[in-house]
Motif scaffolding. Structure first.
Motif, PDB file in Angstrom:
ATOM      1  N   GLU A   7     -16.545  42.458  17.186  1.00 25.79           N
ATOM      2  CA  GLU A   7     -18.176  41.954  16.336  1.00 25.79           C
ATOM      3  C   GLU A   7     -17.388  40.691  15.643  1.00 25.79           C
ATOM      4  N   LYS A   8     -16.259  41.024  14.760  1.00 28.54           N
ATOM      5  CA  LYS A   8     -15.668  39.543  14.362  1.00 28.54           C
ATOM      6  C   LYS A   8     -14.993  38.370  15.670  1.00 28.54           C
ATOM      7  N   VAL A   9     -14.924  38.958  16.247  1.00 29.65           N
ATOM      8  CA  VAL A   9     -14.240  38.261  17.314  1.00 29.65           C
ATOM      9  C   VAL A   9     -15.219  37.668  18.069  1.00 29.65           C
ATOM     10  N   ALA A  10     -16.317  38.274  18.249  1.00 31.62           N
ATOM     11  CA  ALA A  10     -17.541  37.603  18.994  1.00 31.62           C
ATOM     12  C   ALA A  10     -17.771  36.173  18.083  1.00 31.62           C
ATOM     13  N   GLU A  11     -17.725  36.370  16.937  1.00 34.43           N
ATOM     14  CA  GLU A  11     -18.371  35.141  16.119  1.00 34.43           C
ATOM     15  C   GLU A  11     -16.895  33.909  15.932  1.00 34.43           C
ATOM     16  N   SER A  12     -15.802  34.205  16.403  1.00 33.98           N
ATOM     17  CA  SER A  12     -14.908  33.589  16.417  1.00 33.98           C
ATOM     18  C   SER A  12     -14.768  32.463  17.496  1.00 33.98           C
ATOM     19  N   SER A  13     -13.742  31.454  17.633  1.00 35.79           N
ATOM     20  CA  SER A  13     -13.781  30.957  18.325  1.00 35.79           C
ATOM     21  C   SER A  13     -12.849  31.043  19.632  1.00 35.79           C
ATOM     22  N   ILE A  14     -12.380  31.756  19.605  1.00 34.37           N
ATOM     23  CA  ILE A  14     -11.184  32.236  21.446  1.00 34.37           C
ATOM     24  C   ILE A  14     -12.770  32.222  22.371  1.00 34.37           C
ATOM     25  N   ASP A  15     -12.285  31.864  23.129  1.00 33.84           N
ATOM     26  CA  ASP A  15     -13.203  31.994  24.522  1.00 33.84           C
ATOM     27  C   ASP A  15     -13.636  32.779  25.080  1.00 33.84           C
ATOM     28  N   ARG A  16     -12.037  34.026  25.779  1.00 33.36           N
ATOM     29  CA  ARG A  16     -12.187  34.437  26.587  1.00 33.36           C
ATOM     30  C   ARG A  16     -11.532  36.043  25.914  1.00 33.36           C
ATOM     31  N   VAL A  17     -12.175  36.971  26.289  1.00 36.89           N
ATOM     32  CA  VAL A  17     -11.628  38.270  25.611  1.00 36.89           C
ATOM     33  C   VAL A  17     -11.225  39.527  26.661  1.00 36.89           C
ATOM     34  N   TYR A  18      -9.722  40.123  26.143  1.00 39.17           N
ATOM     35  CA  TYR A  18      -9.752  41.072  27.265  1.00 39.17           C
ATOM     36  C   TYR A  18      -9.703  42.489  26.612  1.00 39.17           C
ATOM     37  N   LEU A  19     -10.566  43.484  27.469  1.00 39.42           N
ATOM     38  CA  LEU A  19     -10.854  44.941  26.076  1.00 39.42           C
ATOM     39  C   LEU A  19      -9.948  46.077  27.570  1.00 39.42           C
ATOM     40  N   GLY A  20      -9.482  46.881  26.268  1.00 37.08           N
ATOM     41  CA  GLY A  20      -9.169  48.174  27.430  1.00 37.08           C
ATOM     42  C   GLY A  20      -8.217  48.749  26.962  1.00 37.08           C
ATOM     43  N   VAL A  33     -12.713  40.384  29.729  1.00 40.75           N
ATOM     44  CA  VAL A  33     -12.882  40.952  31.003  1.00 40.75           C
ATOM     45  C   VAL A  33     -12.009  42.240  31.219  1.00 40.75           C
ATOM     46  N   LEU A  34     -11.789  43.109  32.051  1.00 40.48           N
ATOM     47  CA  LEU A  34     -11.172  44.882  31.364  1.00 40.48           C
ATOM     48  C   LEU A  34     -10.149  44.630  31.975  1.00 40.48           C
ATOM     49  N   SER A  35      -9.321  45.250  31.226  1.00 41.37           N
ATOM     50  CA  SER A  35      -7.614  45.053  31.792  1.00 41.37           C
ATOM     51  C   SER A  35      -7.667  46.891  31.672  1.00 41.37           C
ATOM     52  N   THR A  36      -6.308  47.031  32.666  1.00 35.54           N
ATOM     53  CA  THR A  36      -5.778  48.100  33.263  1.00 35.54           C
ATOM     54  C   THR A  36      -4.892  49.224  32.199  1.00 35.54           C
ATOM     55  N   LEU A  37      -4.002  50.214  32.638  1.00 33.74           N
ATOM     56  CA  LEU A  37      -2.824  50.770  31.972  1.00 33.74           C
ATOM     57  C   LEU A  37      -2.063  49.593  32.799  1.00 33.74           C
ATOM     58  N   THR A  38      -0.708  49.840  32.361  1.00 31.80           N
ATOM     59  CA  THR A  38       0.330  49.406  33.043  1.00 31.80           C
ATOM     60  C   THR A  38       1.498  50.228  33.314  1.00 31.80           C
ATOM     61  N   LEU A  39       1.643  51.139  32.707  1.00 32.23           N
ATOM     62  CA  LEU A  39       2.602  51.954  33.339  1.00 32.23           C
ATOM     63  C   LEU A  39       1.227  53.900  34.036  1.00 32.23           C
ATOM     64  N   ILE A  40       1.334  54.039  35.294  1.00 32.81           N
ATOM     65  CA  ILE A  40       0.890  55.005  35.953  1.00 32.81           C
ATOM     66  C   ILE A  40       1.610  56.070  36.439  1.00 32.81           C
ATOM     67  N   GLU A  41       1.844  57.513  35.334  1.00 30.35           N
ATOM     68  CA  GLU A  41       2.703  58.889  35.891  1.00 30.35           C
ATOM     69  C   GLU A  41       1.553  59.369  36.131  1.00 30.35           C
ATOM     70  N   ALA A  42       0.400  59.831  36.890  1.00 28.01           N
ATOM     71  CA  ALA A  42      -0.371  61.225  37.033  1.00 28.01           C
ATOM     72  C   ALA A  42      -1.683  60.544  37.930  1.00 28.01           C
ATOM     73  N   GLU A  43      -2.178  61.457  38.449  1.00 33.40           N
ATOM     74  CA  GLU A  43      -3.517  61.226  39.113  1.00 33.40           C
ATOM     75  C   GLU A  43      -4.870  60.675  38.852  1.00 33.40           C
ATOM     76  N   SER A  44      -5.111  61.696  37.443  1.00 37.79           N
ATOM     77  CA  SER A  44      -5.747  61.845  36.164  1.00 37.79           C
ATOM     78  C   SER A  44      -5.691  59.956  35.704  1.00 37.79           C
ATOM     79  N   GLU A  45      -4.965  59.044  35.902  1.00 36.58           N
ATOM     80  CA  GLU A  45      -4.540  57.505  35.130  1.00 36.58           C
ATOM     81  C   GLU A  45      -5.021  57.035  36.178  1.00 36.58           C
TER      82      GLU A  45
END
Length: 289
Positions: free
Chosen positions: A22-35, A65-77
């Motif tokens: 919510e604070k990021v939303a009011e900041s000068s940041i242009d692009r946000v990666y989430l996840g 932008v939505l970010s994905t997991l970095t290390l995948i070890e299982a079908e669920s991931e």
């Protein structure tokens, strides 16, 4: 030059995460990666929660932008990664080649994070043909290496690929099948009791001489001190870099973002506390130059 905020690497309670963005939303940041990019067991926020935050940020004019997991070890991931890729509304940053494969096969334009080992223009060319539109420089590469890659991209006739550089924060260095934070609490990875949430900025690891060496963050190993090359924005801009990534380890990241925005607005390099920036000048990453 865009100011970007990378995905949150640490495990915070849901309420703190929501308040932070919510604070990021009011900041000068242009692009946000989430996840969640570190550990699939960190389930304080589900995909729907991230999507709600994304919509809130988008309504405030932020590119999301939505970010994905970095290390995948299982079908669920792998299933978790596919759901992020299929969100249908927001761009996706692939942090593993499984996500790259899924997105390219589906014909969805994508971004690669710093954990995808792209060290040459030829490698970028291969992914560009399958939908790569932006890449984040791997943190261990130098500015000279970056200039070499970007010069070669021009020779290859690639002019529409955006470059982003990890410019501030604890450097993500490695990922392991083992959970170091759980081990610190004498727990196994499978029965970790979500130990990471007790260390909001990771666990510092020092040398025998007491110097900062690494920061332990679950299965992730980060640099021991904060990387900072924000004063390099002018040389990056002249080289064609389009975005500089900040990585948050506390709410203070917003103060840093505002100071950086002011420095760019005034055309100055700004004044910052020197961080570990050895990689940027082609030296050991732990060095301060």
């Amino acid at each position: 030059m865009q100011i970007t905020l990378g995905p949150l690497l640490f495990f915070w309670p849901k309420k703190e995460v929501v308040t932070f963005y919510e604070k990021v939303a009011e900041s000068s940041i242009d692009r946000v990666y989430l996840g969640e990019v570190v550990c699939s067991k960190r389930r304080e926020l589900k995909l729907d929660d991230w999507l709600n935050i994304a919509k809130m940020l988008q309504a405030k004019g932020k590119e999301v932008v939505l970010s994905t997991l970095t290390l995948i070890e299982a079908e669920s991931e792998l299933s978790q990664v596919s759901k992020v890729c299929e969100n249908g509304e927001f761009a996706v940053e692939a942090n593993d080649m499984a996500a790259v494969h899924y997105l390219s096969k589906a014909g969805i334009p994508f971004i690669t994070g710093p954990s995808v080992n792209l060290y040459s223009a030829e490698a970028l060319q291969v992914l560009h043909r399958t939908g790569l539109k932006r890449w984040v420089l791997p943190v261990e590469l130098s500015f000279d290496h970056l200039k070499m890659i970007m010069s070669r991209l021009k020779e290859l006739g690639i002019h529409d690929l955006e470059t982003e550089v990890f410019s501030y924060g604890y450097l993500p260095l490695a990922y392991s099948a083992r959970c170091f934070t759980a081990r610190t609490h004498e727990l196994s990875k499978d029965s970790c009791e979500f130990s990471c949430i007790k260390s909001s900025a990771g666990i510092p690891l020092a040398t025998q001489e007491g110097d900062a060496l690494f920061t332990i963050n679950g299965i992730q190993t980060l640099s021991g001190s904060c990387h900072n090359i924000l004063d390099q924005w002018q040389v990056m801009e002249s080289a064609g870099v389009k975005g500089m990534r900040l990585s948050g380890h506390s709410g203070d990241i917003l103060k840093t973002a505002e100071e950086f925005a002011e420095a760019m607005g005034s055309g100055s390099s700004g004044k910052y506390i020197m961080g570990c920036n050895g990689y940027w000048v082609g030296e050991a990453g732990i060095n301060h130059r």
